[in-house]
Design an enzyme around this catalytic site. Structure first.
Site, PDB file in Angstrom:
ATOM      1  N   ASP A 131     -13.694  -4.699  -0.926  1.00 29.53           N
ATOM      2  CA  ASP A 131     -14.511  -5.787  -0.700  1.00 29.53           C
ATOM      3  C   ASP A 131     -15.735  -5.101  -0.023  1.00 29.53           C
ATOM      4  O   ASP A 131     -15.667  -3.979   0.231  1.00 29.53           O
ATOM      5  CB  ASP A 131     -14.128  -6.823   0.106  1.00 29.53           C
ATOM      6  CG  ASP A 131     -13.486  -6.336   1.432  1.00 29.53           C
ATOM      7  OD1 ASP A 131     -14.342  -6.383   2.500  1.00 29.53           O
ATOM      8  OD2 ASP A 131     -12.322  -5.885   1.732  1.00 29.53           O
TER       9      ASP A 131
ATOM     10  N   GLU B 270       0.778  -1.336  -0.059  1.00 28.07           N
ATOM     11  CA  GLU B 270       0.052  -0.115   0.020  1.00 28.07           C
ATOM     12  C   GLU B 270       0.764   1.393  -0.032  1.00 28.07           C
ATOM     13  O   GLU B 270       0.334   2.263  -0.427  1.00 28.07           O
ATOM     14  CB  GLU B 270      -0.869  -0.017   1.116  1.00 28.07           C
ATOM     15  CG  GLU B 270      -1.920  -1.043   1.023  1.00 28.07           C
ATOM     16  CD  GLU B 270      -2.928  -1.366   2.075  1.00 28.07           C
ATOM     17  OE1 GLU B 270      -4.210  -1.792   1.837  1.00 28.07           O
ATOM     18  OE2 GLU B 270      -2.273  -1.130   3.340  1.00 28.07           O
TER      19      GLU B 270
HETATM   20  N1  ADE Z   1      -9.869  -3.682   4.971  1.00 28.76           N
HETATM   21  C1  ADE Z   1     -10.295  -4.385   3.745  1.00 28.76           C
HETATM   22  N2  ADE Z   1     -11.311  -4.784   3.852  1.00 28.76           N
HETATM   23  C2  ADE Z   1     -11.832  -4.901   5.213  1.00 28.76           C
HETATM   24  C3  ADE Z   1     -12.926  -5.517   5.965  1.00 28.76           C
HETATM   25  N3  ADE Z   1     -13.711  -6.421   5.444  1.00 28.76           N
HETATM   26  N4  ADE Z   1     -12.907  -5.402   7.270  1.00 28.76           N
HETATM   27  C4  ADE Z   1     -11.849  -4.786   7.891  1.00 28.76           C
HETATM   28  N5  ADE Z   1     -10.838  -4.175   7.253  1.00 28.76           N
HETATM   29  C5  ADE Z   1     -10.682  -4.379   5.839  1.00 28.76           C
END
Ligand code: ADE
Length: 214
Positions: A182, A7
């Site tokens: 996500d 990142e």
């Molecule tokens: N970073 C990326 N996706 C995440 C998630 N579902 N929960 C916590 N941190 C995250």
């Protein structure tokens, strides 16, 4: 700052590095990016690692602004994978105390505007919103819905609330720039694996663009 090496790597690649220092078992890259003096570091995942690293940046390097980039899971249905979320404010969803209620940490409005305008110049879908932080990933639909009902936040990640708190305690302006990787549900781990390499550089592109206007 970012949580993961991937990142922050793009920023390190674009930096004129003058010094590399090892502290807290982390590598701190000092130098200039787009004409600005900067220190770039990845803290590791979670609130404790992010807090330690952020406080160190403030104490040792006297940074006057903190920008944290990385991925996040979407809570609100308006978000898609690849969208950018810039923090208006952030808090910890898993912090409970009998003496202190939930405190939102407000990001610096000037940094928020710069990030939003930079994303627009890059033709990225970008939302200014609320970012939730906890020390475990959100991977279940019912958990996601509970967080949405309790906090009305846009996305969830694992460091921003800690950085917001440390910056507020030190009176240092900050902004979080997250990209949706996500949907914080049962498909999150698969979706993260699928999207991460594609979306991970996007917040850094926003940072590089915003530095031009700072
Ligand atoms: N970073 C990326 N996706 C995440 C998630 N579902 N929960 C916590 N941190 C995250």
């Amino acid at each position: 700052m970012g949580a993961l090496e991937q990142e922050v790597q793009l920023l390190v690649d674009r930096m004129t590095v003058s010094k590399v220092e090892e502290h807290l078992t982390r590598t701190f890259y000092r130098g200039t990016v787009a004409g600005h003096e900067a220190v770039v570091v990845y803290s590791g995942i979670g609130k404790v690692r992010a807090s330690a690293c952020c406080q160190f940046l403030i104490d040792r390097f006297s940074v006057d602004r903190v920008i944290f980039t990385g991925a996040a899971g979407a809570l609100t249905p308006r978000l898609s994978v690849g969208d950018i979320v810039v923090s208006e404010k952030t808090t910890e969803w898993d912090f409970q105390s009998s003496v202190e209620g939930h405190i939102w940490h407000q990001a610096d409005p000037g940094l928020v505007s710069l990030a939003k305008e930079a994303a627009a110049r890059l033709h990225r879908q970008c939302f200014v919103g609320s970012i939730l932080t906890g020390d475990r990933p959100v991977l279940k639909t019912d958990h996601k819905h509970k967080l949405l009902a309790a906090f009305n936040a846009d996305c969830v990640e694992m460091e921003g609330g800690a950085v917001g708190l440390v910056c507020r305690l030190n009176n240092v302006p900050f902004v979080l720039i997250r990209v949706i990787s996500d949907f914080a549900d049962e498909s999150a781990l698969q979706e993260f694996d699928r999207s991460f390499s594609k979306v991970a550089p996007l917040p850094t592109e926003v940072v590089l663009e915003m530095l031009k206007e700072m």
